[in-house]
Scaffold this active site. Structure first.
Site, PDB file in Angstrom:
ATOM      1  N   LEU A 106      39.482  61.228 -28.790  1.00  0.00           N
ATOM      2  CA  LEU A 106      39.105  60.814 -30.145  1.00  0.00           C
ATOM      3  C   LEU A 106      40.165  61.325 -31.122  1.00  0.00           C
ATOM      4  O   LEU A 106      40.926  62.239 -30.806  1.00  0.00           O
ATOM      5  CB  LEU A 106      37.733  61.371 -30.488  1.00  0.00           C
ATOM      6  CG  LEU A 106      36.607  60.728 -29.666  1.00  0.00           C
ATOM      7  CD1 LEU A 106      35.369  61.616 -29.632  1.00  0.00           C
ATOM      8  CD2 LEU A 106      36.274  59.348 -30.205  1.00  0.00           C
ATOM      9  N   CYS A 110      46.549  59.453 -35.165  1.00  0.00           N
ATOM     10  CA  CYS A 110      46.961  60.614 -35.968  1.00  0.00           C
ATOM     11  C   CYS A 110      47.476  61.760 -35.101  1.00  0.00           C
ATOM     12  O   CYS A 110      48.618  62.186 -35.256  1.00  0.00           O
ATOM     13  CB  CYS A 110      45.818  61.060 -36.879  1.00  0.00           C
ATOM     14  SG  CYS A 110      46.071  62.700 -37.559  1.00  0.00           S
ATOM     15  N   CYS A 115      50.299  61.050 -37.818  1.00  0.00           N
ATOM     16  CA  CYS A 115      50.355  62.124 -38.831  1.00  0.00           C
ATOM     17  C   CYS A 115      50.761  63.469 -38.266  1.00  0.00           C
ATOM     18  O   CYS A 115      51.520  64.202 -38.911  1.00  0.00           O
ATOM     19  CB  CYS A 115      49.029  62.302 -39.568  1.00  0.00           C
ATOM     20  SG  CYS A 115      47.835  61.019 -39.415  1.00  0.00           S
ATOM     21  N   HIS A 165      44.064  66.849 -29.192  1.00  0.00           N
ATOM     22  CA  HIS A 165      43.189  65.778 -28.680  1.00  0.00           C
ATOM     23  C   HIS A 165      41.911  66.385 -28.108  1.00  0.00           C
ATOM     24  O   HIS A 165      40.798  65.902 -28.337  1.00  0.00           O
ATOM     25  CB  HIS A 165      43.869  65.022 -27.533  1.00  0.00           C
ATOM     26  CG  HIS A 165      45.082  64.252 -27.924  1.00  0.00           C
ATOM     27  ND1 HIS A 165      45.396  63.951 -29.212  1.00  0.00           N
ATOM     28  CD2 HIS A 165      46.052  63.699 -27.170  1.00  0.00           C
ATOM     29  CE1 HIS A 165      46.511  63.246 -29.230  1.00  0.00           C
ATOM     30  NE2 HIS A 165      46.934  63.076 -28.011  1.00  0.00           N
ATOM     31  N   PHE A 530      50.348  83.617 -59.062  1.00  0.00           N
ATOM     32  CA  PHE A 530      51.762  83.566 -59.369  1.00  0.00           C
ATOM     33  C   PHE A 530      52.623  83.981 -58.171  1.00  0.00           C
ATOM     34  O   PHE A 530      52.226  84.882 -57.444  1.00  0.00           O
ATOM     35  CB  PHE A 530      52.001  84.520 -60.537  1.00  0.00           C
ATOM     36  CG  PHE A 530      53.243  84.231 -61.297  1.00  0.00           C
ATOM     37  CD1 PHE A 530      53.372  83.056 -62.005  1.00  0.00           C
ATOM     38  CD2 PHE A 530      54.289  85.135 -61.293  1.00  0.00           C
ATOM     39  CE1 PHE A 530      54.520  82.787 -62.723  1.00  0.00           C
ATOM     40  CE2 PHE A 530      55.450  84.864 -62.004  1.00  0.00           C
ATOM     41  CZ  PHE A 530      55.561  83.698 -62.721  1.00  0.00           C
TER      42      PHE A 530
HETATM   43  C1  KPC Z   1      43.648  68.375 -36.271  1.00  0.00           C
HETATM   44  C2  KPC Z   1      43.648  67.263 -37.200  1.00  0.00           C
HETATM   45  O1  KPC Z   1      42.965  67.253 -38.200  1.00  0.00           O
HETATM   46  C3  KPC Z   1      44.545  66.153 -36.927  1.00  0.00           C
HETATM   47  S1  KPC Z   1      43.846  64.930 -35.910  1.00  0.00           S
HETATM   48  C4  KPC Z   1      42.598  64.252 -36.939  1.00  0.00           C
HETATM   49  C5  KPC Z   1      41.840  63.217 -36.273  1.00  0.00           C
HETATM   50  S2  KPC Z   1      40.333  63.022 -37.014  1.00  0.00           S
HETATM   51  O2  KPC Z   1      39.692  64.370 -37.195  1.00  0.00           O
HETATM   52  O3  KPC Z   1      39.487  62.226 -36.167  1.00  0.00           O
HETATM   53  O4  KPC Z   1      40.471  62.412 -38.335  1.00  0.00           O
END
Ligand code: KPC
Length: 552
Positions: A106, A110, A115, A165, A530
């Site tokens: 899941l 990303c 990302c 993952h 600061f």
């Molecule tokens: C660790 C992380 O937040 C990057 S992977 C994010 C996948 S999800 O939490 O399903 O949006």
């Protein structure tokens, strides 16, 4: 097929398979009959991902009829950010959900290709930039480009990506109690039915969240080896590039180009539209744009705007790019590494049976409750077009879930804080100075360095991440602007290039978009930690005593 829900049933075979793969990272091994640990999930995922022809089949975490015999409120097609967050929200509201994803984890693209590697690369770009700039000073050695390997950093990411993952799978199962089927593609049969490995699942609603992929330009030679996008870079790079030509001017082009250049791989960007003036980006302040591009050029990136890529040269392997320059002349540039950053489009083939309405660029049309032209089908995230950002995907998922669970909830993502990385963090929200001046008669700004300063000798802004630049070459230490309506004293926009300020923009954006807004006086009441990277609080306090606000 693997059933990870019922330890009694087939679970011993699963644990035997995992045992054969070696020790989980950190020795995180579970007991017989117990759910998989994060480390065990990581081993399993890595094993499946590394074997493209793997015959494991679906990974099932589906409730038995004894556990839950309710109809599904929603099946989420795609378990990326939107699907996972939508499913979690729906489950938290007491609904029943099922996520189906073709990948064995899941979290979607990303943590696998998008990302997370992008953030790793941007952090490397920033570190490499500092090391290169400081070389020979203090404790910094001469910068050794041969050690700054794009391939090495890609391999570092690939070697480590199974653990994040695994966290997504573990958290979704053990903490969020989500039902899912992974490692098995879904076939959408109709607006209530999805088929997985020959078995049909029905739900009151479908929520589609399968994302988007790089849209390659239709030019000759683009399909050759040596041509990459952000995803294939991770999966297919097997050599060290010596130079790079980027086709396109998207955020991805700027970000990956800055990374490649920082490693010492001479990078040229070929873009039709001027950088940072593409339609998918809004509220780009012209001064911010100038600073960003000047700093990329300062680092040695070559940028050609207004050009048309014509062909990727090569005989099975890219050797160069031919393009028409802005003066109409045809030019050839040699390279062994072409990177496509022309933006992304969804693949909607999976949804042919639904006949969904799409816009002229191929994105799914949905209303502010995420409802598509098919009333029981909602679409979320990158399927809907820009902004293709994490917050939008996740909030779309949440909005879909809330509506499915009987609440009327609208999500308008037309305004949002935005960011990208070069060797800097570039962050902004609200109006640009020019937009503010169009709408308000009396606009002032707080800016560093000020317009009338010499940025090469003006040592602010400076804060964590930019101090070494500030004390060696001040112009490199960043830039920012706060745009204010002097009549209402409300802050209209904030724009920042530097380090460490991104988090603040999540809150500034929220505050300035409240009906009552957020004034320079409110800002002056905050307590700055600061040196605070965006400097907005102290500069607001220096000016807030004035009844007639003026620039600073
Ligand atoms: C660790 C992380 O937040 C990057 S992977 C994010 C996948 S999800 O939490 O399903 O949006």
């Amino acid at each position: 097929m693997i059933d990870v829900r019922n330890p009694e049933d087939g679970f011993a075979a699963l644990r035997a398979r995992i045992d054969a793969l070696g020790e989980p990272v950190g020795g995180d091994r579970g007991e017989a009959g117990e759910p998989l640990t994060v480390g065990e999930w990581a081993l399993l995922i890595e094993d499946i991902v590394e074997k493209p022809d793997d015959a494991t089949g679906g990974i099932y975490n589906v409730a038995t009829p004894e556990e839950d015999d309710r109809e599904y409120d929603a099946i989420f097609v795609g378990g990326g950010a939107g699907g996972r967050f939508g499913a979690a929200y729906l489950r938290a509201r007491g609904g029943r959900q099922l996520i189906v994803d073709a990948w064995p984890f899941l979290g979607g693209s990303c943590p696998h290709q998008a990302c997370v590697p992008h953030h790793l690369f941007s952090e490397c770009a920033r570190e490499l930039d500092l090391a290169r700039h400081m070389q020979g000073r203090l404790w910094y050695p001469e910068f050794d480009e041969s050690k700054a390997s794009i391939l090495g950093i890609v391999e570092l990411f690939k070697k480590g990506r199974s653990l994040p993952h695994a966290v997504m799978n573990w958290q979704s199962k053990q903490q969020l109690d989500l039902e899912f089927i992974l490692n098995a593609p879904a076939t959408v049969i109709d607006e209530h039915t999805v088929e997985v490995e020959g078995r049909q699942f029905r739900a009151r609603n479908l929520v589609l969240g399968t994302g988007a992929r790089t849209a390659y330009p239709d030019i000759s030679g683009i399909e050759q080896n040596g041509v990459f996008d952000f995803a294939s870079l991770i999966e297919d790079l097997d050599y060290e590039p010596t130079s790079c030509v980027i086709i396109g001017g998207s955020k991805v082009a700027l970000e990956y180009g800055s990374f490649f250049q920082a490693t010492g791989c001479q990078t040229t960007i070929l873009t039709r539209s001027p950088l940072l003036r593409t339609a998918s980006l809004h509220h780009i302040d012209e001064d911010m744009r100038t600073y960003v591009i000047d700093m990329m050029v300062d680092r040695g990136i070559v940028i050609h705007e207004g050009v048309e890529p014509l062909e990727v040269l090569g005989d099975g392997r890219a050797t160069g790019v031919r393009y028409r320059g802005s003066d109409g002349e045809t030019v050839e540039i040699e390279t062994d590494f072409v990177f496509v950053g022309t933006g992304e489009r969804p693949n909607l083939k999976l949804y042919d049976a639904l006949g969904l309405e799409t816009d002229d660029r191929g994105f799914v049309v949905a209303d502010s409750t995420m409802k598509t032209s098919s009333p029981s089908v909602r679409a979320i995230g990158d399927l809907l077009g820009s902004p293709m950002e994490m917050f939008k995907a996740r909030k779309c998922g949440m909005a879909a879930a809330r509506n499915i669970m009987g609440e009327h909830y609208e999500y308008d993502y037309s305004e949002y804080p935005d960011f990208f990385h070069t060797t800097y963090e570039v962050t902004w929200c609200g109006l640009t100075e020019a937009e503010a001046r169009e709408r308000y008669p009396n606009v002032i700004k707080l800016q560093m360095p000020p317009d009338d300063s010499d940025p090469e000798s003006f040592p602010l802004p400076a804060a964590e991440g930019s101090m070494l630049y500030a004390f060696t070459r001040p112009i490199l230490s960043g830039w920012f602007k706060l745009v204010i309506d002097a009549d209402s004293r409300r802050i209209l926009g904030a724009h920042h290039v530097g380090f460490g300020a991104k988090d603040a923009f999540q809150y500034i954006d929220y505050l300035i978009r409240r009906p009552e807004g957020w004034t320079i006086d409110d800002m002056a009441e905050l307590s700055e930690l600061f040196l605070n990277p965006e400097h907005f609080i102290q500069l607001s306090r220096l000016r807030a005593g004035k009844q007639q606000l003026v620039n600073l």
